[in-house]
Scaffold this motif. Structure first.
Motif, mmCIF file in Angstrom:
data_model
loop_
_atom_site.group_PDB
_atom_site.id
_atom_site.type_symbol
_atom_site.label_atom_id
_atom_site.label_comp_id
_atom_site.label_asym_id
_atom_site.label_seq_id
_atom_site.Cartn_x
_atom_site.Cartn_y
_atom_site.Cartn_z
ATOM 1 N N ALA A 5 0.829 -1.203 0.000
ATOM 2 C CA ALA A 5 0.000 0.000 0.000
ATOM 3 C C ALA A 5 0.864 1.254 0.000
ATOM 4 N N ASN A 6 1.922 1.232 0.821
ATOM 5 C CA ASN A 6 2.845 2.362 0.837
ATOM 6 C C ASN A 6 3.532 2.521 -0.515
ATOM 7 N N GLY A 7 3.837 1.397 -1.128
ATOM 8 C CA GLY A 7 4.467 1.439 -2.446
ATOM 9 C C GLY A 7 3.571 2.065 -3.490
ATOM 10 N N ALA A 8 2.269 1.806 -3.382
ATOM 11 C CA ALA A 8 1.321 2.397 -4.326
ATOM 12 C C ALA A 8 1.271 3.913 -4.173
ATOM 13 N N VAL A 9 1.303 4.395 -2.912
ATOM 14 C CA VAL A 9 1.310 5.836 -2.655
ATOM 15 C C VAL A 9 2.588 6.456 -3.199
ATOM 16 N N LEU A 10 3.722 5.806 -2.931
ATOM 17 C CA LEU A 10 5.008 6.308 -3.409
ATOM 18 C C LEU A 10 5.041 6.369 -4.929
ATOM 19 N N ALA A 11 4.536 5.316 -5.580
ATOM 20 C CA ALA A 11 4.520 5.279 -7.042
ATOM 21 C C ALA A 11 3.645 6.389 -7.609
ATOM 22 N N SER A 12 2.515 6.660 -6.946
ATOM 23 C CA SER A 12 1.621 7.726 -7.403
ATOM 24 C C SER A 12 2.307 9.082 -7.332
ATOM 25 N N ARG A 13 3.018 9.342 -6.244
ATOM 26 C CA ARG A 13 3.697 10.627 -6.103
ATOM 27 C C ARG A 13 4.881 10.731 -7.059
ATOM 28 N N ALA A 14 5.588 9.616 -7.256
ATOM 29 C CA ALA A 14 6.692 9.628 -8.208
ATOM 30 C C ALA A 14 6.186 9.909 -9.616
ATOM 31 N N ALA A 15 5.044 9.330 -9.962
ATOM 32 C CA ALA A 15 4.460 9.558 -11.286
ATOM 33 C C ALA A 15 4.069 11.023 -11.458
ATOM 34 N N ALA A 16 3.577 11.630 -10.377
ATOM 35 C CA ALA A 16 3.194 13.040 -10.447
ATOM 36 C C ALA A 16 4.407 13.933 -10.683
ATOM 37 N N LEU A 17 5.558 13.531 -10.168
ATOM 38 C CA LEU A 17 6.788 14.306 -10.348
ATOM 39 C C LEU A 17 7.430 14.075 -11.713
ATOM 40 N N ALA A 18 7.086 12.960 -12.345
ATOM 41 C CA ALA A 18 7.776 12.536 -13.563
ATOM 42 C C ALA A 18 7.236 13.227 -14.809
ATOM 43 N N ASP A 19 7.183 14.526 -14.772
ATOM 44 C CA ASP A 19 6.755 15.316 -15.923
ATOM 45 C C ASP A 19 7.487 16.657 -15.843
ATOM 46 N N THR A 20 8.077 17.084 -16.955
ATOM 47 C CA THR A 20 8.888 18.296 -16.935
ATOM 48 C C THR A 20 8.093 19.523 -16.511
ATOM 49 N N SER A 21 6.876 19.672 -17.021
ATOM 50 C CA SER A 21 6.079 20.855 -16.678
ATOM 51 C C SER A 21 5.702 20.858 -15.203
ATOM 52 N N ARG A 22 5.280 19.701 -14.682
ATOM 53 C CA ARG A 22 4.904 19.643 -13.264
ATOM 54 C C ARG A 22 6.125 19.872 -12.378
ATOM 55 N N ALA A 23 7.261 19.293 -12.759
ATOM 56 C CA ALA A 23 8.483 19.497 -11.974
ATOM 57 C C ALA A 23 8.894 20.964 -11.993
ATOM 58 N N THR A 24 8.755 21.620 -13.155
ATOM 59 C CA THR A 24 9.097 23.037 -13.262
ATOM 60 C C THR A 24 8.199 23.885 -12.381
ATOM 61 N N MET A 25 6.915 23.550 -12.336
ATOM 62 C CA MET A 25 5.981 24.275 -11.478
ATOM 63 C C MET A 25 6.357 24.113 -10.008
ATOM 64 N N LEU A 26 6.712 22.903 -9.613
ATOM 65 C CA LEU A 26 7.098 22.665 -8.217
ATOM 66 C C LEU A 26 8.383 23.409 -7.868
ATOM 67 N N LEU A 27 9.343 23.429 -8.776
ATOM 68 C CA LEU A 27 10.581 24.168 -8.516
ATOM 69 C C LEU A 27 10.289 25.657 -8.332
ATOM 70 N N THR A 50 -3.515 23.665 -19.726
ATOM 71 C CA THR A 50 -2.603 22.542 -19.463
ATOM 72 C C THR A 50 -2.091 22.603 -18.033
ATOM 73 N N ALA A 51 -1.788 23.814 -17.545
ATOM 74 C CA ALA A 51 -1.323 23.974 -16.164
ATOM 75 C C ALA A 51 -2.396 23.513 -15.185
ATOM 76 N N THR A 52 -3.654 23.812 -15.499
ATOM 77 C CA THR A 52 -4.758 23.389 -14.636
ATOM 78 C C THR A 52 -4.820 21.868 -14.543
ATOM 79 N N GLU A 53 -4.602 21.181 -15.674
ATOM 80 C CA GLU A 53 -4.598 19.715 -15.670
ATOM 81 C C GLU A 53 -3.439 19.185 -14.834
ATOM 82 N N HIS A 54 -2.279 19.810 -14.976
ATOM 83 C CA HIS A 54 -1.114 19.372 -14.197
ATOM 84 C C HIS A 54 -1.337 19.604 -12.699
ATOM 85 N N LEU A 55 -1.963 20.702 -12.356
ATOM 86 C CA LEU A 55 -2.224 20.987 -10.941
ATOM 87 C C LEU A 55 -3.185 19.963 -10.345
ATOM 88 N N HIS A 56 -4.113 19.489 -11.142
ATOM 89 C CA HIS A 56 -5.017 18.441 -10.660
ATOM 90 C C HIS A 56 -4.215 17.192 -10.285
#
Length: 233
Positions: A5-27, A50-56
């Motif tokens: 279960a913890n692995g599923a949460v970790l994978a979900s968050r890693a997937a959210a980070l694995a996009d250049t636009s989303r990573a740029t927004m977080l930085l 597109t930013a709205t979709e990434h924020l979701h």
């Protein structure tokens, strides 16, 4: 929760980070400010829709949170633990920068020298402060998340309210790997209090539109007086 279960949460968050636009927004949000979707879109070089979709996606992964003020809706990085995660990941395996314009080089140098990381001081200045805290025995190397008695005295003399700091639910000190220096600067409640105090004293000046901050001449003199820091080029 079990490991799967913890692995599923970790994978979900890693997937959210694995996009250049989303990573740029977080930085961008590492400056600790609340941003509008329009501002984040411009920062990432994408459309607002597109930013709205990434924020979701980022909200679903609990990496950002919404802040409302009147009719306006803002987004900010969720907390200092998320900021620490983003800053640490940015520090790992950072490739050599490609040849860039003088303006870009100057901007990179300013960020490397002194900047905010969420709500604390980073860059060369932040790392030197952390080094002096350790070398002067203000932090116990065997327990680097707490001030020593000497550190408590130093903070009180510097004008930091330790009672208020410890009333918070935040960790007192969090070592945070600096992505430009590859050494730790100080995060947590102490890191935030140090930055706020330096701003109040006029030692650090925030700049609009960037995480880079300016160390004033009074700040150079002050850091030498209170921590013996002289080598800030």
């Amino acid at each position: 929760m079990n490991d799967r279960a913890n692995g599923a949460v970790l994978a979900s968050r890693a997937a959210a980070l694995a996009d250049t636009s989303r990573a740029t927004m977080l930085l961008g949000m590492l400056d600790g400010r609340a941003w509008t979707a329009t501002e984040l879109a411009a920062h990432a070089g994408i459309s607002r829709s597109t930013a709205t979709e990434h924020l979701h996606v980022l909200r679903s992964a609990d990496l950002v949170e919404d802040r409302h003020q009147g009719r306006h809706r803002y987004v900010r990085i969720r907390d200092e633990h998320t900021a620490h995660l983003v800053e640490t990941l940015a520090a790992l395996g950072m490739p050599a920068a490609p040849q860039a314009s003088w303006r870009a080089v100057d901007a990179d140098r300013a960020l490397a020298f002194a900047r905010t990381c969420y709500d604390h001081l980073a860059g060369r200045v932040g790392v030197r402060v952390a080094e002096e805290f350790t070398e002067r025995g203000l932090i116990d190397p065997s327990e680097p998340t707490r001030l020593t008695s000497a550190g408590e005295k130093w903070c009180e003399e510097f004008g930091i309210d330790l009672v208020a700091l410890r009333r918070s639910a935040r960790h007192e000190i969090v070592p945070c790997l600096d992505w430009t220096q590859r050494r730790d600067h100080l995060a947590g409640g102490l890191g935030a209090a140090l930055l706020d105090r330096c701003v109040d004293l006029g030692w650090i000046v925030r700049r609009d539109g960037t995480r880079a901050v300016r160390l004033t001449s009074e700040g150079r003199t002050g850091l030498e007086a209170v921590l013996g820091i002289r080598d800030l080029a």
